[in-house]
Write a protein that holds these residues in place. Structure first.
Motif, mmCIF file in Angstrom:
data_model
loop_
_atom_site.group_PDB
_atom_site.id
_atom_site.type_symbol
_atom_site.label_atom_id
_atom_site.label_comp_id
_atom_site.label_asym_id
_atom_site.label_seq_id
_atom_site.Cartn_x
_atom_site.Cartn_y
_atom_site.Cartn_z
ATOM 1 N N SER A 41 0.812 -1.219 0.000
ATOM 2 C CA SER A 41 0.000 0.000 0.000
ATOM 3 C C SER A 41 0.846 1.270 0.000
ATOM 4 N N ARG A 42 2.128 1.143 0.295
ATOM 5 C CA ARG A 42 2.983 2.331 0.394
ATOM 6 C C ARG A 42 4.165 2.267 -0.588
ATOM 7 N N ARG A 43 4.011 1.473 -1.651
ATOM 8 C CA ARG A 43 5.112 1.292 -2.598
ATOM 9 C C ARG A 43 5.600 2.612 -3.183
ATOM 10 N N GLY A 78 9.570 -1.557 -7.853
ATOM 11 C CA GLY A 78 9.128 -0.954 -9.111
ATOM 12 C C GLY A 78 8.896 -1.928 -10.240
ATOM 13 N N ARG A 79 8.646 -3.191 -9.907
ATOM 14 C CA ARG A 79 8.533 -4.220 -10.947
ATOM 15 C C ARG A 79 7.257 -4.114 -11.771
ATOM 16 N N GLN A 80 6.234 -3.491 -11.256
ATOM 17 C CA GLN A 80 4.990 -3.326 -12.003
ATOM 18 C C GLN A 80 4.929 -1.930 -12.610
ATOM 19 N N SER A 85 6.141 4.566 -11.775
ATOM 20 C CA SER A 85 5.962 5.911 -12.334
ATOM 21 C C SER A 85 6.962 6.899 -11.764
ATOM 22 N N GLU A 86 7.355 6.711 -10.500
ATOM 23 C CA GLU A 86 8.341 7.627 -9.909
ATOM 24 C C GLU A 86 9.694 7.513 -10.599
#
Length: 523
Positions: A41-43, A78-80, A85-86
């Motif tokens: 939830s905080r990725r 960030g694999r998805q 996006s960041e």
């Protein structure tokens, strides 16, 4: 600091605002990595934290190992596409590339932390490559921040670890997708030279085990990047869209190092289980983009000068023909057949533009006094029979077209001799697909064939049986004339055809000088 603090999650420690020592930092990053499932939830927040403290600044870069662990965690988070996006910003892409270069430099000067620094470099490159794969718009950002220049610097480094080189190749492959990018890489960076040098390093390593990727896997990825340059650069150089991606002669010299290492790769790597090795497939695809006559530097790459009079001049030609023949004779499935096509097309160019090469290969396909012309061309032993069998594949197949092109080029673009060599029945599909008409001289020979003894069937390429010969000998002139007319009508229905004489007509054509030769000097 307590044992509980030592095992605390990095993100909890970062929120505390305390200065962390390397041991605590590394333990916290390992704990955070183990808890990634709980951070779903905080990725986005945690990705931003890692970027801020490790990429955009050196706030938490207390050791090379800590940096490596942080980048590995960033990669995992960030694999998805929705979670990366960041990473899709000029600041993030530029920061990761600069950090990769910094870690590579640290590995060269700090032997104690070299392994961790190299691993950190690789993790940063992986983050960049993954972002370009998941979010294609980031490829433009990579170009805007001069990403290719940074990759060029990393590849030029003296420490050429296989994983680092593979990831450099992957980043370049993903980013080179326009003529403008290719032009920058070639004209400003001289990237073909860097890629060729790196490929040669791993070619020399042979089957040596790599740290993660084998030398051949690295070569394959670097060749793919080189292929992108070869494809996109001429599109920009010609200032117009074109379906012909071959390099114009005036630009081919810029890729001379790539051609050289491609030909050396073909000479060095053996067939693997009857197939071309992956780098060899890429190498022949690259070679297919090059002219063979000019400029002189490119010509001498294909056909090196050999002052000793030995076979060095033909070492690349001989090797390509050796691979071609092996694949043709073992082409039992589609994968083998697909490998035949680019080799055939390269050989077409060579035998068309170099008379000495054509003559050399001709006698390999049609050895003197080797063919029994009482046997159908497709049933003959050896390479000539295997080529005819492949050419008979149903119309429209790329293999059939490539083999037909090769044989026609080998026979000096002489359609009559081509028909004589393979039989019209075998050549019909290829000739129809290529829009090749039957020469009038062949039709004239058909009318005269009834007076020939012995006679060869122009459809099959085999001698007619003796009974037919005897029957023909007993005909009156009037009957022979009617038979000639009947044969003419038959051949017209077959869209015209040809026939061969008793002597080997292919050799006769070659040795009589009927084939049109192209002189290198005047071409």
């Amino acid at each position: 600091m307590s044992a509980n603090d030592m095992a605390a999650d990095y993100f909890a420690l970062a929120d505390s605002g305390n200065q962390l020592d390397p041991q605590t930092m590394e333990a916290g990053l390992l704990a955070a990595t183990a808890n990634t499932g709980a951070h779903a939830s905080r990725r986005h927040e945690y990705i931003s934290t890692l970027l801020a403290r490790f990429v955009h600044s050196d706030q938490d870069r207390c050791s090379a190992r800590a940096t490596c662990l942080a980048l590995a965690l960033l990669k995992t988070l960030g694999r998805q596409a929705d979670d990366s996006s960041e990473l899709c910003s000029e600041q993030a892409i530029s920061g990761l590339l600069n950090l990769a270069l910094a870690m590579k430099s640290q590995a060269e000067r700090d032997s104690e932390q070299a392994d961790s620094a190299i691993d950190a470099c690789n993790e940063a490159l992986t983050c960049v490559a993954n972002t370009m794969l998941l979010l294609p718009k980031s490829r433009t950002l990579f170009a805007d921040v001069g990403g290719a220049a940074t990759i060029d610097k990393i590849l030029r480094s003296s420490l050429a670890k296989s994983t680092t080189a593979f990831l450099c190749g992957r980043c370049l492959l993903l980013s080179i997708e326009s003529p403008a990018v290719a032009a920058y890489c070639v004209d400003s960076l001289d990237l073909p030279k860097t890629l060729a040098r790196a490929i040669r390093v791993f070619l020399d390593r042979g089957s040596e085990a790599g740290d993660r990727f084998s030398p051949q896997q690295v070569m394959n990825e670097l060749f793919k990047a080189a292929m992108s340059l070869c494809v996109y650069y001429p599109r920009g150089a010609l200032q117009e869209s074109t379906s012909d991606d071959s390099l114009p002669s005036e630009h081919a010299a810029k890729f001379l190092d790539i051609l050289s290492v491609s030909l050396d790769t073909l000479c060095t790597l053996p067939l693997s289980d009857g197939h071309l090795a992956d780098p060899a497939r890429q190498a022949i695809g690259i070679a297919l983009n090059f002219p063979t006559l000019s400029p002189d530097s490119v010509l001498r790459c294909w056909l090196p000068l050999d002052k000793s009079g030995g076979l060095a001049r033909y070492r690349y030609v001989d090797r390509m023909f050796e691979l071609f023949a092996a694949l043709v004779e073992s082409a039992t499935d589609d994968s083998h057949k697909a490998e035949v096509v680019p080799l055939a097309l390269v050989l077409v160019r060579l035998v068309t533009e170099h008379a000495d090469v054509r003559r050399r290969i001709f006698y390999c396909v049609y050895p003197r006094d080797s063919d029994d012309y009482s046997i159908l061309p497709e049933d003959r032993k050896g390479l000539s029979g295997a080529l005819v069998r492949l050419m008979r594949i149903p119309q429209g197949d790329m293999v059939s077209g490539a083999i037909g092109d090769f044989l026609l080029a080998l026979l000096g673009q002489d359609v009559s001799t081509f028909i004589l060599a393979v039989g019209y029945g075998n050549a019909a599909g290829y000739m129809l697909a290529r829009g090749i008409a039957i020469p009038e001289s062949v039709l004239k020979q058909v009318r005269e064939a009834v007076d020939s003894e012995p006679m060869v069937d122009p459809v099959t390429g085999r001698y007619l049986n003796n009974d037919a010969d005897k029957e023909l000998a007993n005909m009156t002139d009037e009957e022979k004339e009617r038979e000639a007319e009947r044969l003419f009508v038959l051949f017209e229905r077959l869209n015209k055809t040809g026939f061969i004489k008793v002597e080997n007509p292919v050799h006769a054509a070659m040795e009589s000088g009927r084939f049109q030769e192209i002189d290198e000097e005047s071409s």
